[in-house]
Enzyme design. Structure first.
Site, PDB file in Angstrom:
ATOM      1  N   HIS A  96       0.368 -10.342   4.080  1.00 48.21           N
ATOM      2  CA  HIS A  96       1.302  -9.386   4.901  1.00 48.21           C
ATOM      3  C   HIS A  96       1.090  -9.633   6.383  1.00 48.21           C
ATOM      4  O   HIS A  96       0.687  -8.592   7.034  1.00 48.21           O
ATOM      5  CB  HIS A  96       1.095  -8.020   4.391  1.00 48.21           C
ATOM      6  CG  HIS A  96      -0.262  -7.262   4.465  1.00 48.21           C
ATOM      7  ND1 HIS A  96      -0.916  -7.241   5.228  1.00 48.21           N
ATOM      8  CD2 HIS A  96      -0.729  -6.944   3.083  1.00 48.21           C
ATOM      9  CE1 HIS A  96      -2.149  -6.762   4.842  1.00 48.21           C
ATOM     10  NE2 HIS A  96      -2.165  -6.598   3.503  1.00 48.21           N
ATOM     11  N   ASN A 110       0.288  -0.556   5.697  1.00 50.94           N
ATOM     12  CA  ASN A 110      -0.344  -1.355   6.611  1.00 50.94           C
ATOM     13  C   ASN A 110      -0.493  -2.965   6.471  1.00 50.94           C
ATOM     14  O   ASN A 110      -0.657  -3.414   5.564  1.00 50.94           O
ATOM     15  CB  ASN A 110      -1.990  -0.794   6.251  1.00 50.94           C
ATOM     16  CG  ASN A 110      -2.143   0.323   6.469  1.00 50.94           C
ATOM     17  OD1 ASN A 110      -1.543   1.119   7.367  1.00 50.94           O
ATOM     18  ND2 ASN A 110      -3.350   0.965   5.683  1.00 50.94           N
ATOM     19  N   ASP A 153       3.421  -7.354  -1.218  1.00 54.96           N
ATOM     20  CA  ASP A 153       2.290  -6.113  -0.952  1.00 54.96           C
ATOM     21  C   ASP A 153       2.865  -4.808  -1.712  1.00 54.96           C
ATOM     22  O   ASP A 153       2.337  -3.906  -1.314  1.00 54.96           O
ATOM     23  CB  ASP A 153       2.072  -5.857   0.748  1.00 54.96           C
ATOM     24  CG  ASP A 153       0.917  -5.007   0.847  1.00 54.96           C
ATOM     25  OD1 ASP A 153      -0.104  -5.123   0.201  1.00 54.96           O
ATOM     26  OD2 ASP A 153       0.771  -4.556   1.901  1.00 54.96           O
ATOM     27  N   HIS A 169       3.105   4.442  -4.659  1.00 57.84           N
ATOM     28  CA  HIS A 169       2.212   5.833  -4.585  1.00 57.84           C
ATOM     29  C   HIS A 169       3.275   6.911  -5.121  1.00 57.84           C
ATOM     30  O   HIS A 169       4.203   6.604  -4.665  1.00 57.84           O
ATOM     31  CB  HIS A 169       1.615   6.014  -3.235  1.00 57.84           C
ATOM     32  CG  HIS A 169       0.436   5.126  -2.664  1.00 57.84           C
ATOM     33  ND1 HIS A 169      -0.753   5.351  -3.368  1.00 57.84           N
ATOM     34  CD2 HIS A 169       0.618   4.244  -2.140  1.00 57.84           C
ATOM     35  CE1 HIS A 169      -1.555   4.380  -2.884  1.00 57.84           C
ATOM     36  NE2 HIS A 169      -0.698   3.603  -2.060  1.00 57.84           N
ATOM     37  N   GLY A 207       1.378   2.205   1.772  1.00 63.62           N
ATOM     38  CA  GLY A 207       1.981   1.073   0.639  1.00 63.62           C
ATOM     39  C   GLY A 207       3.316   1.806   0.259  1.00 63.62           C
ATOM     40  O   GLY A 207       3.609   2.653   0.450  1.00 63.62           O
TER      41      GLY A 207
HETATM   42 ZN   LIG Z   1      -3.472  -5.583   2.092  1.00 65.54          ZN
END
Ligand SMILES: [Zn+2]
Length: 366
Positions: A153, A199, A226, A230, A248
């Protein structure tokens, strides 16, 4: 990815995870193991147990998420050096989450001191240079150790400069970016708050532009997701304090149609899509040509797409349990997956749903 509970840092846990996933999966899967200075003695065994690659975070997790990341992160160069040296002995690829722990930490503390809890404080605590310096550090160690390094990422334009220069100098390095870094600038944090917290954070228009262009030129090798879902309740905590929400975003179901939009806009070629979603990854992770290729003798793992179908992503119709947190609700996309085949068998059919669990098998490098 290794950041589950329990976190995958021993062969025993990897075997247990493989057993659990195998019975449930309708697609093939590979397991990436965690690696750090804390599990050096397990790295060889993890490779023998079938880990497809290793992942190391160069930044410590948020305090309340330490359990999911224990043993997968390093916070200084000495720890990364030891880890890289050990992973290199296995000849597996070493995936690096490149954000610099010390500067992210410093700036996060500064946000707290300044009483910043607004969504953009997430961006301000992880500016571009925190990624770039981590990429730079890991590249220098990779060159010295002749390591096989893959940056996950990537989000910052300057990181791509560093990666391209390293490639030209013969360092064995590859990288990926994700749709969220090709679509959203940091303003998405103001609009979607904690739902846009991931992130590294979303960046600036010139970074977005560079990600798209670098995929076309091959400077960045592939696009991953990625995928990090959640629950809505976990995410909602971030409206009052962005630092209270986990990082995330879900993306595994939306990657392909979103990428096809770039083809429709003329930013990517149709022939780029199999390369950046499949072939490059299969080659890098040692599973080519059984994967990543359409030819006699390869596994028939295929997505069959109707390119003429335009449709609108409805988050509530997605399979993820975290559908309320999806960033692409209402986005119009071109190209709809009609069938997904796993080893020549129909794993998914548009309108009819999925095959029975257990169709997928674990993929390991040869
Ligand atoms: Zn990562």
């Amino acid at each position: 990815m290794p950041n589950t509970e329990p976190v995958v840092t021993t062969a025993e846990i990897l075997n247990e995870k493989a057993r659990l996933v195998k019975n449930k999966s309708v697609c093939n899967f590979g397991l990436i193991a965690g690696a750090s200075h804390e599990n050096l003695s397990s790295i060889s065994e993890l490779s023998k147990a079938g880990a497809v690659a290793f992942k190391t975070y160069m930044v410590a997790p948020a305090k309340e998420r330490e359990k999911e990341y224990a043993g997968t992160f390093v916070t200084n160069s000495a720890q990364l050096f030891q880890t890289m040296e050990e992973v290199n002995k296995t000849s597996r690829v070493h995936c690096i989450h490149a954000e610099c722990d010390s500067t992210v930490n410093l700036l996060s503390e500064k946000m707290k001191k300044d009483k910043r809890k607004d969504p953009l404080a997430h961006y301000d605590s992880r500016p571009n240079f925190t990624e770039e310096e981590a990429v730079s550090d890991a590249l220098i160690l990779s060159e010295y150790l002749h390591a096989k390094t893959h940056f996950v990422h990537v989000s910052a334009a300057r990181s791509v400069d560093l990666l391209s220069e390293a490639k030209q100098r013969g360092i064995d390095v590859t990288s990926e970016t994700c749709p969220q870094y090709m679509i959203f600038s940091k303003e998405i944090l103001e609009k979607k708050g904690p739902y846009a917290k991931f992130n590294p954070p979303p960046r600036d228009p010139e970074d977005i532009e560079r990600m798209i262009r670098s995929l076309a030129t091959g400077e960045i090798d592939m696009v991953s997701t990625d995928h990090a879902p959640h629950s809505n309740s976990e995410k909602q905590r971030g409206w009052n304090d962005i630092f209270a929400a986990p990082s995330g975003t879900p993306g595994v179901e939306t990657r392909l149609p979103l990428l096809l939009n770039f083809v429709m806009k003329g930013r990517l070629k149709l022939s780029d899509i199999p390369r950046i979603t499949s072939t490059a990854a299969a080659k890098r992770f040692g599973i080519f040509p059984s994967k990543g290729s359409i030819q006699t003798g390869s596994d028939a793992d295929l997505a069959i797409v109707d390119l003429n179908q335009t449709w609108t992503i409805k988050a509530s119709e997605l399979q993820t349990k975290a559908w309320e947190t999806v960033l692409y609700d209402g986005v119009e996309v071109n190209g709809r997956v009609k069938y997904a085949l796993v080893s020549g068998q129909i794993a998914y059919e548009d309108g009819a749903g999925f095959a029975s669990p257990g169709l997928g098998t674990m993929v390991q490098p040869s």
